[in-house]
Scaffold this motif. Structure first.
Motif, mmCIF file in Angstrom:
data_model
loop_
_atom_site.group_PDB
_atom_site.id
_atom_site.type_symbol
_atom_site.label_atom_id
_atom_site.label_comp_id
_atom_site.label_asym_id
_atom_site.label_seq_id
_atom_site.Cartn_x
_atom_site.Cartn_y
_atom_site.Cartn_z
ATOM 1 N N GLU A 57 -5.539 106.591 2.429
ATOM 2 C CA GLU A 57 -5.858 105.265 2.954
ATOM 3 C C GLU A 57 -4.662 104.665 3.686
ATOM 4 O O GLU A 57 -4.808 104.027 4.724
ATOM 5 C CB GLU A 57 -6.292 104.344 1.817
ATOM 6 N N GLU A 58 -3.469 104.882 3.152
ATOM 7 C CA GLU A 58 -2.262 104.316 3.754
ATOM 8 C C GLU A 58 -1.943 104.949 5.104
ATOM 9 O O GLU A 58 -1.480 104.281 6.021
ATOM 10 C CB GLU A 58 -1.069 104.513 2.808
ATOM 11 N N TYR A 59 -2.186 106.242 5.229
ATOM 12 C CA TYR A 59 -1.845 106.967 6.450
ATOM 13 C C TYR A 59 -3.084 107.342 7.244
ATOM 14 O O TYR A 59 -3.215 108.441 7.749
ATOM 15 C CB TYR A 59 -1.030 108.219 6.117
ATOM 16 N N ASP A 60 -3.997 106.427 7.393
ATOM 17 C CA ASP A 60 -5.237 106.674 8.108
ATOM 18 C C ASP A 60 -5.107 106.226 9.561
ATOM 19 O O ASP A 60 -4.152 105.565 9.949
ATOM 20 C CB ASP A 60 -6.376 105.905 7.424
ATOM 21 N N TYR A 61 -6.093 106.577 10.347
ATOM 22 C CA TYR A 61 -6.198 106.106 11.720
ATOM 23 C C TYR A 61 -6.414 104.592 11.704
ATOM 24 O O TYR A 61 -7.176 104.085 10.887
ATOM 25 C CB TYR A 61 -7.389 106.792 12.403
ATOM 26 N N VAL A 62 -5.710 103.886 12.584
ATOM 27 C CA VAL A 62 -5.879 102.439 12.681
ATOM 28 C C VAL A 62 -6.357 102.114 14.086
ATOM 29 O O VAL A 62 -5.619 102.299 15.058
ATOM 30 C CB VAL A 62 -4.553 101.696 12.368
ATOM 31 N N ASP A 63 -7.601 101.657 14.171
ATOM 32 C CA ASP A 63 -8.183 101.312 15.462
ATOM 33 C C ASP A 63 -7.377 100.192 16.110
ATOM 34 O O ASP A 63 -7.105 99.165 15.491
ATOM 35 C CB ASP A 63 -9.639 100.876 15.277
ATOM 36 N N GLY A 64 -6.964 100.408 17.335
ATOM 37 C CA GLY A 64 -6.205 99.400 18.065
ATOM 38 C C GLY A 64 -4.702 99.485 17.851
ATOM 39 O O GLY A 64 -3.946 98.748 18.467
ATOM 40 N N ASP A 65 -4.246 100.349 16.959
ATOM 41 C CA ASP A 65 -2.809 100.514 16.726
ATOM 42 C C ASP A 65 -2.434 101.961 17.042
ATOM 43 O O ASP A 65 -2.249 102.792 16.166
ATOM 44 C CB ASP A 65 -2.446 100.163 15.285
ATOM 45 N N GLU A 66 -2.356 102.220 18.327
ATOM 46 C CA GLU A 66 -2.091 103.581 18.801
ATOM 47 C C GLU A 66 -0.765 104.116 18.277
ATOM 48 O O GLU A 66 -0.664 105.282 17.891
ATOM 49 C CB GLU A 66 -2.099 103.605 20.328
ATOM 50 N N GLU A 67 0.241 103.260 18.232
ATOM 51 C CA GLU A 67 1.560 103.697 17.776
ATOM 52 C C GLU A 67 1.522 104.164 16.327
ATOM 53 O O GLU A 67 2.078 105.203 15.983
ATOM 54 C CB GLU A 67 2.581 102.576 17.942
ATOM 55 N N PHE A 68 0.860 103.399 15.447
ATOM 56 C CA PHE A 68 0.782 103.808 14.044
ATOM 57 C C PHE A 68 -0.027 105.095 13.903
ATOM 58 O O PHE A 68 0.362 105.997 13.155
ATOM 59 C CB PHE A 68 0.157 102.714 13.170
ATOM 60 N N SER A 69 -1.127 105.196 14.625
ATOM 61 C CA SER A 69 -1.949 106.396 14.547
ATOM 62 C C SER A 69 -1.164 107.614 15.025
ATOM 63 O O SER A 69 -1.245 108.694 14.428
ATOM 64 C CB SER A 69 -3.230 106.223 15.367
ATOM 65 N N GLN A 70 -0.385 107.440 16.067
ATOM 66 C CA GLN A 70 0.460 108.541 16.547
ATOM 67 C C GLN A 70 1.537 108.872 15.525
ATOM 68 O O GLN A 70 1.837 110.045 15.298
ATOM 69 C CB GLN A 70 1.085 108.184 17.884
ATOM 70 N N HIS A 71 2.095 107.855 14.903
ATOM 71 C CA HIS A 71 3.095 108.084 13.860
ATOM 72 C C HIS A 71 2.497 108.924 12.733
ATOM 73 O O HIS A 71 3.116 109.885 12.271
ATOM 74 C CB HIS A 71 3.611 106.753 13.308
ATOM 75 N N SER A 72 1.304 108.546 12.293
ATOM 76 C CA SER A 72 0.645 109.295 11.226
ATOM 77 C C SER A 72 0.448 110.748 11.636
ATOM 78 O O SER A 72 0.616 111.659 10.829
ATOM 79 C CB SER A 72 -0.717 108.679 10.891
ATOM 80 N N HIS A 73 0.131 110.961 12.876
ATOM 81 C CA HIS A 73 -0.129 112.298 13.377
ATOM 82 C C HIS A 73 1.171 113.050 13.645
ATOM 83 O O HIS A 73 1.316 114.201 13.243
ATOM 84 C CB HIS A 73 -0.961 112.182 14.645
ATOM 85 N N ILE A 74 2.113 112.410 14.337
ATOM 86 C CA ILE A 74 3.363 113.071 14.722
ATOM 87 C C ILE A 74 4.144 113.536 13.502
ATOM 88 O O ILE A 74 4.597 114.659 13.432
ATOM 89 C CB ILE A 74 4.267 112.140 15.566
#
Length: 85
Positions: A57-74
């Motif tokens: 839940e903490e490291y999920d995709y966040v709609d509208g927060d591209e930077e966080f989603s990329q961080h989770s992925h990167i």
């Protein structure tokens, strides 16, 4: 591949893979017992005591927060959790 970075479908796929793998690991642990080693990602905890649901839940995709989603992925947070299994 950079165009896939942080996409919801990629993160969702990693989450499903992690959940599937956790099921296999839990099956093995039911026969052998848990491995009691410090977590690689969270060294103050034992890897067998991590709460995967809350971490997902903490490291999920966040709609509208591209930077966080990329961080989770990167940083491959979802894959780093595999090390602890």
């Amino acid at each position: 591949m950079a165009h896939l970075l942080g996409r919801q479908d990629c993160i969702d796929s990693l989450r499903r893979d992690l959940i599937d793998l956790q099921g296999v690991v839990l099956d093995v642990f039911s026969k052998t017992g848990p491995v009691r080693f410090p977590s690689w990602k969270f060294p103050d905890k034992l890897s067998c005591n991590l709460d995967l649901v809350s971490l997902l839940e903490e490291y999920d995709y966040v709609d509208g927060d591209e930077e966080f989603s990329q961080h989770s992925h990167i940083t491959l947070v979802l894959q780093e959790l595999l090390i602890d299994m």
